[in-house]
Design an enzyme around this catalytic site. Structure first.
Site, PDB file in Angstrom:
ATOM      1  N   ASN A   1      -5.839   1.698  -0.141  1.00 21.60           N
ATOM      2  CA  ASN A   1      -6.174   2.592   0.966  1.00 21.60           C
ATOM      3  C   ASN A   1      -7.682   2.770   1.073  1.00 21.60           C
ATOM      4  O   ASN A   1      -8.425   2.500   0.120  1.00 21.60           O
ATOM      5  CB  ASN A   1      -5.522   3.963   0.759  1.00 21.60           C
ATOM      6  CG  ASN A   1      -4.028   3.943   0.948  1.00 21.60           C
ATOM      7  OD1 ASN A   1      -3.526   3.322   1.878  1.00 21.60           O
ATOM      8  ND2 ASN A   1      -3.309   4.624   0.070  1.00 21.60           N
TER       9      ASN A   1
ATOM     10  N   CYS B   1       2.542  -1.964   2.830  1.00 21.57           N
ATOM     11  CA  CYS B   1       1.974  -1.774   4.165  1.00 21.57           C
ATOM     12  C   CYS B   1       2.553  -2.857   5.071  1.00 21.57           C
ATOM     13  O   CYS B   1       2.239  -4.039   4.901  1.00 21.57           O
ATOM     14  CB  CYS B   1       0.454  -1.862   4.119  1.00 21.57           C
ATOM     15  SG  CYS B   1      -0.335  -1.745   5.735  1.00 21.57           S
TER      16      CYS B   1
ATOM     17  N   GLU C   1      -1.646   8.753   7.960  1.00 19.73           N
ATOM     18  CA  GLU C   1      -1.387   8.052   6.709  1.00 19.73           C
ATOM     19  C   GLU C   1      -2.097   8.732   5.549  1.00 19.73           C
ATOM     20  O   GLU C   1      -3.282   9.066   5.633  1.00 19.73           O
ATOM     21  CB  GLU C   1      -1.849   6.593   6.799  1.00 19.73           C
ATOM     22  CG  GLU C   1      -1.038   5.736   7.754  1.00 19.73           C
ATOM     23  CD  GLU C   1      -1.290   4.254   7.537  1.00 19.73           C
ATOM     24  OE1 GLU C   1      -1.115   3.786   6.391  1.00 19.73           O
ATOM     25  OE2 GLU C   1      -1.677   3.568   8.495  1.00 19.73           O
ATOM     26  N   ARG C   2      -1.372   8.894   4.455  1.00 22.04           N
ATOM     27  CA  ARG C   2      -1.978   9.466   3.253  1.00 22.04           C
ATOM     28  C   ARG C   2      -3.087   8.532   2.773  1.00 22.04           C
ATOM     29  O   ARG C   2      -2.962   7.305   2.804  1.00 22.04           O
ATOM     30  CB  ARG C   2      -0.927   9.660   2.157  1.00 22.04           C
ATOM     31  CG  ARG C   2      -0.292   8.375   1.715  1.00 22.04           C
ATOM     32  CD  ARG C   2       0.599   8.522   0.509  1.00 22.04           C
ATOM     33  NE  ARG C   2       1.119   7.185   0.193  1.00 22.04           N
ATOM     34  CZ  ARG C   2       1.752   6.878  -0.917  1.00 22.04           C
ATOM     35  NH1 ARG C   2       1.983   7.788  -1.829  1.00 22.04           N
ATOM     36  NH2 ARG C   2       2.177   5.649  -1.124  1.00 22.04           N
TER      37      ARG C   2
ATOM     38  N   CYS D   1       1.098   1.951  11.858  1.00 17.09           N
ATOM     39  CA  CYS D   1       1.537   1.887  10.461  1.00 17.09           C
ATOM     40  C   CYS D   1       2.861   1.149  10.450  1.00 17.09           C
ATOM     41  O   CYS D   1       3.844   1.627  11.026  1.00 17.09           O
ATOM     42  CB  CYS D   1       1.685   3.295   9.880  1.00 17.09           C
ATOM     43  SG  CYS D   1       2.445   3.345   8.239  1.00 17.09           S
TER      44      CYS D   1
END
Length: 277
Positions: A74, A83, A212-213, A221
């Site tokens: 990330n 992902c 998104e975290r 996403c």
């Protein structure tokens, strides 16, 4: 000492990534390097990094050591399990750079093996279908965004999602919504969560936005679109079906079956270069 490495920049429905070829596993990619590279002002800028490496060279990998492994990070430097958009771009890179021989092959991820089919590809663009596995519905939960509470379906796609289908929400109202970091049930989602706000199913289609975290709001996403399709079908009283998911970055097709799911959509490789880190 500064290190110069090759890179590529690409996106899948405008969820953008830096690809770092590291076939010999020589690069020690630290969280600090990831943050620096993903910075949209001081770096190249991206939602995350896809490091191209063999599974044998990834600590903790549980997949066939001979597989190419999508080492996904990330933008905040944290490791990510999976992902869906990244897998499409990763598959596009492998195929277009002759790192695989067939149009149908497996890719290793921290969420396990994902099978992909290259439907069309050249050096710059591709259409890719990904076997996303069986969506694991974990129950119902809620989140709070800007003081508004949303109820949603917990869906594990190898990474955690809360897909919130909002009754009466139009695509235009969704586009105008001020999306901020959500608060959520940390006991239900101990490792954080990706939150999707989704319109109701209409004409086999939904619109979606995602937080998104480890990243924030993104244009798309991939795992989130599958979670959204799963939640929208459930909301409509359906167990399976084909759903067009419209995100700010484009459109993808999600198929939900009794025994699995697929995600089909575009990929684009837009730049090649070198960068100092």
């Amino acid at each position: 000492m500064n290190l110069t490495i090759p890179f590529a920049k690409g996106h899948a429905t405008e969820n953008d990534f830096i690809i770092i070829p590291d076939e010999d596993a020589r690069l020690d990619l630290t969280p600090e390097m990831v943050v620096k590279l993903c910075d949209r002002r001081a770096g190249i800028g991206a939602d995350g990094i896809l490091r191209v490496v063999k599974a044998a060279d990834v600590e903790g990998s549980t997949v066939d050591p001979s597989l190419w492994f999508m080492d996904y990070r990330n933008a905040d430097g944290s490791l990510a399990e999976m992902c869906g958009n990244g897998v499409r771009l990763f598959a596009h890179w492998l195929y277009s750079r002759s790192l695989v021989d067939n149009t149908s092959f497996d890719i290793g991820t921290r969420a396990g093996v994902r099978h992909v089919d290259i439907l069309q590809a050249d050096q710059h663009s591709a259409q890719v279908r990904v076997d996303m596995g069986i969506p694991d519905v974990t129950g119902l939960s809620t989140c709070d965004i800007n003081g508004q509470v949303f109820a949603g379906l917990g869906v594990d796609m190898g990474n955690p999602h809360l897909a919130c289908v909002v009754p009466g929400l139009s695509a235009s109202a969704l586009a105008d919504m001020e999306l901020r970091a959500p608060t959520f049930d940390q006991e239900f989602f101990p490792h954080g969560v990706n939150v999707e706000i989704v319109t109701e199913l209409e004409d086999d289609a939904v619109s979606m936005r995602v937080w998104e975290r480890g990243v924030g709001e993104t244009r798309s996403c991939g795992t989130g679109t599958v979670a959204a399709a799963c939640a929208a079908l459930a909301d409509a009283g359906l167990g399976e079906g084909t759903v067009k998911v419209c995100v700010p970055g484009g459109e993808v097709e999600v198929q939900i079956f009794d025994d699995g799911s697929t995600l089909t959509g575009p990929s684009a490789i837009i730049a090649l270069g070198e960068v100092q880190i």
